[in-house]
Design a protein around this motif. Structure first.
Motif, PDB file in Angstrom:
ATOM      1  N   UNK A 141     -12.986  21.158 -41.803  1.00 57.09           N
ATOM      2  CA  UNK A 141     -12.635  22.025 -43.437  1.00 57.09           C
ATOM      3  C   UNK A 141     -14.316  21.348 -44.301  1.00 57.09           C
ATOM      4  N   UNK A 142     -15.284  20.709 -43.870  1.00 52.04           N
ATOM      5  CA  UNK A 142     -16.509  20.964 -44.518  1.00 52.04           C
ATOM      6  C   UNK A 142     -17.307  22.178 -43.520  1.00 52.04           C
ATOM      7  N   UNK A 143     -17.260  22.891 -42.817  1.00 44.42           N
ATOM      8  CA  UNK A 143     -17.710  23.703 -41.769  1.00 44.42           C
ATOM      9  C   UNK A 143     -16.581  24.830 -42.788  1.00 44.42           C
ATOM     10  N   UNK A 176     -16.728  29.524 -46.448  1.00 44.29           N
ATOM     11  CA  UNK A 176     -16.695  30.310 -47.757  1.00 44.29           C
ATOM     12  C   UNK A 176     -16.936  30.187 -48.279  1.00 44.29           C
ATOM     13  N   UNK A 177     -16.967  29.275 -49.178  1.00 43.73           N
ATOM     14  CA  UNK A 177     -17.661  29.092 -50.522  1.00 43.73           C
ATOM     15  C   UNK A 177     -19.138  28.117 -51.071  1.00 43.73           C
ATOM     16  N   UNK A 178     -19.694  28.487 -49.816  1.00 45.54           N
ATOM     17  CA  UNK A 178     -21.338  27.976 -49.813  1.00 45.54           C
ATOM     18  C   UNK A 178     -21.524  26.112 -49.713  1.00 45.54           C
ATOM     19  N   UNK A 233     -16.103  21.498 -53.191  1.00 47.39           N
ATOM     20  CA  UNK A 233     -15.541  21.379 -52.416  1.00 47.39           C
ATOM     21  C   UNK A 233     -15.871  20.553 -51.012  1.00 47.39           C
ATOM     22  N   UNK A 234     -17.645  21.636 -51.251  1.00 46.14           N
ATOM     23  CA  UNK A 234     -18.186  21.500 -49.550  1.00 46.14           C
ATOM     24  C   UNK A 234     -18.936  19.731 -49.531  1.00 46.14           C
ATOM     25  N   UNK A 268     -16.267  13.994 -44.078  1.00 48.05           N
ATOM     26  CA  UNK A 268     -17.184  13.629 -43.101  1.00 48.05           C
ATOM     27  C   UNK A 268     -17.686  12.702 -42.221  1.00 48.05           C
ATOM     28  N   UNK A 269     -18.514  12.346 -43.285  1.00 45.21           N
ATOM     29  CA  UNK A 269     -19.898  11.422 -43.536  1.00 45.21           C
ATOM     30  C   UNK A 269     -18.870   9.354 -43.313  1.00 45.21           C
ATOM     31  N   UNK A 270     -18.103  10.280 -44.561  1.00 42.30           N
ATOM     32  CA  UNK A 270     -17.038   8.188 -44.371  1.00 42.30           C
ATOM     33  C   UNK A 270     -16.297   7.977 -43.282  1.00 42.30           C
ATOM     34  N   UNK A 271     -15.478   9.484 -42.481  1.00 39.04           N
ATOM     35  CA  UNK A 271     -15.087   9.478 -41.106  1.00 39.04           C
ATOM     36  C   UNK A 271     -15.530   9.107 -40.577  1.00 39.04           C
TER      37      UNK A 271
END
Length: 781
Positions: free
Chosen positions: A459-461, A466-468, A473-474, A481-484
């Motif tokens: 999702x982050x990638x 797509x959004x920058x 959202x990024x 991702x960091x928390x996971x």
């Protein structure tokens, strides 16, 4: 604890000892079934001519794999639809009803997340309580139970798409039976010599029997049945759709054959090659469903359903405002109404395009993979995008708050995965759709740490592409991702991600912005988890100052920051500061939240640990006693925080040489961890080591020696021969040898351990230094 040359253990916090006990049996040996076994289709046949006969007598210890034969090469001959899942359901129910198995576990194995969730849910049902630890840990316990139990069991892994999703998750055991279905023509099992059975088309007699049974309500409809069978190639999914359309329309097999022939010619003329039978029958079934419901209600409902996970869509999805609003556009009245959705679903079921499970409360909707592939391939992009956005909103509205219904949350996560695979672009219009964040949060709450990391990474990638990189959202996806990553033990990766987020926010918003302060707090926590307390302190002190100046965001709790900073002080050896801050935090929590609030008890327990570390044993015992009593009263005896308090208080008693008080607590902690966390969990291994250490210190050398000797073997098996805890277990065994007058064995074992410590660890590592000093003391006698 570092006592050298006295015959006592080197580091009792690093001892991992004792034999691995057997996992507890399924309570009372009572039968348990987990997972939703799909209901058998109308007029199901065991297919004595072409079916996999041995399913009635599965062989313990050997897997049976049901595959799809090689495709014919005709147009749109989509894989699947031959009845593999039905055979698996028939075998499972037959064994269960005959009482030949005590445990039945059905798992939809389309992803690693669904397998882990299925295993975790099954083991919780078997043990009668929610299991501690992440899903991977619970799955390991489940597989260990399967491998050693004498209770007969069956695990069905339905629709396995690849061996990678099941790496390390293959069930095996002498009392067990494993049945696998796969849509591919190649077995996904790469070991164990499985029996592979391709499940293809009906035999002539089987096909006729099936069709006669499906048309039993009106025998006149059977006219032309034999010729129709051959036109359909005796394909099971084509026969199911054709018989459903015939039964619901009142026409005969001959009439349907004429319709089928004309439609096949039309498709062949357009495509240039003849289509497979099921590439024709589904189009006729869609038309029949349209005649059974007003407007284009059925077609719209089908377009939405095929984007989701056909293995099981909770029926509530179709009655949400989002789904009803989408369907209303296809209804003559144009008014959103859940009754329209029910009408459409029933029409599609009567036409043979999906099934509705009447046996479960969720009214689960199942769509054959062939129908999914066919409808997706024929759906225009504009219609697909509209259906995808409606489906995403419907999933979001149907999601149970807090994942209160785990099985429903599992199904909805799988639906999100299917939707994203089928229509990813539709979920990124104007930003990342909230359903993708919801699916990730659900993975987090279900403790599916590996799949959660993979989800947030993807999702982050995608969001960055797509959004920058600076899009909100990024940043959210990167933070999750960091928390996971922290939850998965990937400390280095988490620190890098949090540092990146902090840099972006500081550059864009300034160092004193609340969002920047929040990012710094996350970084400090990650640094602490990664074993970098000095760096954590420098960041958390800045955050605490910001909290005191009123610059932190409203949702950042200053007391949580104080707890983290006190932990960092303790980890860095700055005990006076840790104790001073913990006392301040405890006083504030008791005033604001009360003495028995879980957070208050956590702070009190941390204060006990800090006092123990610095040798303030009277305070450590006092705080430890109060924490244990409070947690037993408020949280219960089986809560992991309660068990942690047991270990802390026992260690305080041990350090104070109050062995009669310490040993019963160590023994209780070990029993509880074995029961709840399993015999191979690191905390359980540590609890056994602590008990061995207490026996040793109390002079109960026979008990200690037995634990130490078996500990060395268990540590090597579970952790590996070069793990620091394995090396510590060897050193402690040497001390036990020395205490019992076996000096030559002690010297030899310490010499080997020191050599390995110097090779694997740094020469100045605390364990290396401790072993070196112990060897010198033991050699002197």
């Amino acid at each position: 604890m570092a006592i050298k040359g006295t015959g006592e253990p080197i580091m009792n916090s690093q001892i991992l000892a004792a034999a691995t006990p057997r996992l507890p049996a399924n309570p009372g040996g009572s039968p348990v079934r987990s997972g939703a076994v799909p209901p058998l289709a109308d007029c199901f046949s065991a297919r004595p001519e072409t079916g996999p006969g041995p399913l009635g007598k599965l062989m313990p210890g050997r897997a049976i794999v049901l595959t799809t034969p090689e495709m014919s090469g005709t147009l749109h001959d989509w894989p699947g639809g031959t009845g593999k899942t039905q055979f698996a359901a028939f075998a499972a129910e037959s064994l269960w009803r005959a009482r030949e198995i005590d445990v039945l576990v059905w798992v939809t194995a389309t992803s690693r997340a669904s397998v882990l969730a299925g295993y975790a849910r099954a083991f919780a049902q078997m043990m009668g309580t929610e299991q501690a630890g992440d899903a991977e840990t619970v799955a390991d316990r489940f597989l260990a139970w399967l491998g050693q139990t004498s209770q007969p069991w069956l695990v069905v892994l339905d629709d396995v798409t690849g061996a990678a999703d099941l790496a390390g998750l293959w069930p095996a055991g002498p009392a067990g039976q494993v049945l696998i279905t796969t849509p591919t023509a190649v077995s996904p099992v790469d070991s164990g010599n499985p029996l592979v059975f391709p499940v293809g088309v009906f035999g002539s007699h089987e096909a006729l029997t099936y069709l006669m049974g499906r048309l039993s309500a009106d025998p006149d409809q059977r006219v032309g049945a034999v010729d129709l069978l051959e036109d359909l190639g005796r394909d099971p999914i084509a026969l199911a759709q054709a018989s459903a359309a015939i039964a619901s329309s009142g026409i005969t097999c001959r009439d349907y054959r004429d319709l089928f022939g004309r439609r096949r010619e039309q498709i062949a003329e357009a495509a240039g090659i003849p289509p497979a039978a099921k590439a024709v029958t589904w189009t006729l079934s869609v038309e029949q469903a349209g005649q059974l419901s007003p407007g284009r209600l059925a077609q719209s409902c089908l377009a939405l359903a095929v984007l989701l996970d056909g293995h099981g869509i909770p029926g509530a999805v179709f009655s949400t405002p989002a789904a009803c609003g989408y369907l209303a556009a296809s209804h003559p009245a144009g008014v959103p109404d859940p009754k329209q959705a029910r009408t459409a679903l029933l029409s599609l079921e009567r036409a043979g395009l999906l099934t509705i499970d009447p046996a479960n409360t969720e009214r689960t909707v199942r769509v054959p993979s062939v129908v999914q592939a066919a409808v997706r391939s024929a759906t225009p992009d504009s219609m697909r995008d509209q259906a995808a956005r409606a489906a995403a909103n419907a999933l979001l509205e149907a999601w149970p708050a807090g994942d209160a219904e785990p099985s429903v949350a599992d199904a909805l996560r799988s639906c999100v995965t299917s939707l994203h695979q089928a229509a990813a672009e539709s979920l990124w219009s104007g930003g990342c759709h909230a359903i993708l964040f919801q699916a990730g949060r659900s993975l987090d709450s279900a403790r599916l740490v590996g799949p959660a990391v993979a989800h947030w990474q993807a999702l982050a990638s995608a969001s960055e592409r797509v959004l920058g990189p600076g899009h909100p959202d990024t940043l959210i996806a990167s933070g999750r991702l960091a928390s996971a990553s922290v939850a998965a033990g990937l400390g280095t990766e988490a620190v890098a991600l949090y540092q990146q987020t902090l840099d972006v926010r500081a550059s864009a918003l300034g160092t004193d912005h609340p969002s920047t302060i929040a990012a710094r707090a996350d970084l400090g926590t990650a640094l602490l988890a990664a074993g970098r307390p000095v760096e954590a302190i420098s960041n958390l002190e800045v955050v605490l100052t910001a909290c005191e100046r009123g610059l932190a965001p409203d949702d950042l709790d200053s007391l949580v920051v104080q707890d983290s900073l006190a932990d960092a002080y303790r980890a860095a050896g700055r005990y006076p500061e840790a104790i001073r801050l913990a006392r301040r935090t405890l006083a504030e929590r008791e005033r604001q939240q009360g003495a028995d609030h879980p957070d208050t008890m956590t702070t009190r327990g941390n204060l006990a640990s800090a006092c123990l570390a610095v040798g303030r044993l009277k305070d450590a015992i006092a705080f430890g006693q109060r924490t244990l009593a409070g947690r037993e009263r408020v949280l219960g005896f089986d809560h992991m925080d309660t068990i942690g308090s047991l270990s802390t208080l026992a260690s305080a008693y041990h350090s104070a040489r109050r062995f009669k008080d310490a040993i019963p607590l160590y023994e209780r902690a070990l029993r509880d961890r074995e029961r709840i966390q399993g015999p191979n969990h690191p905390d359980t291994l540590g609890a056994r080591g602590n008990l061995a250490s207490a026996y040793h210190s109390a002079g109960r050398m026979a008990s200690a020696l037995e634990l130490y000797e078996r500990s060395r073997l268990d540590c090597q098996r579970v952790l590996g021969p070069e793990h620091p805890d394995t090396l510590a277990a060897r050193a402690n065994l040497a001390h036990a040898y020395f205490a019992m007058g076996r000096q030559p064995e002690a010297v030899t074992l310490l010499q080997g351990t020191l050599a390995d410590c110097e090779r694997v660890l740094a020469p100045n590592d605390p364990l290396t230094v401790a072993v070196r000093e112990s060897l010198e003391a033991v050699a002197r006698g």
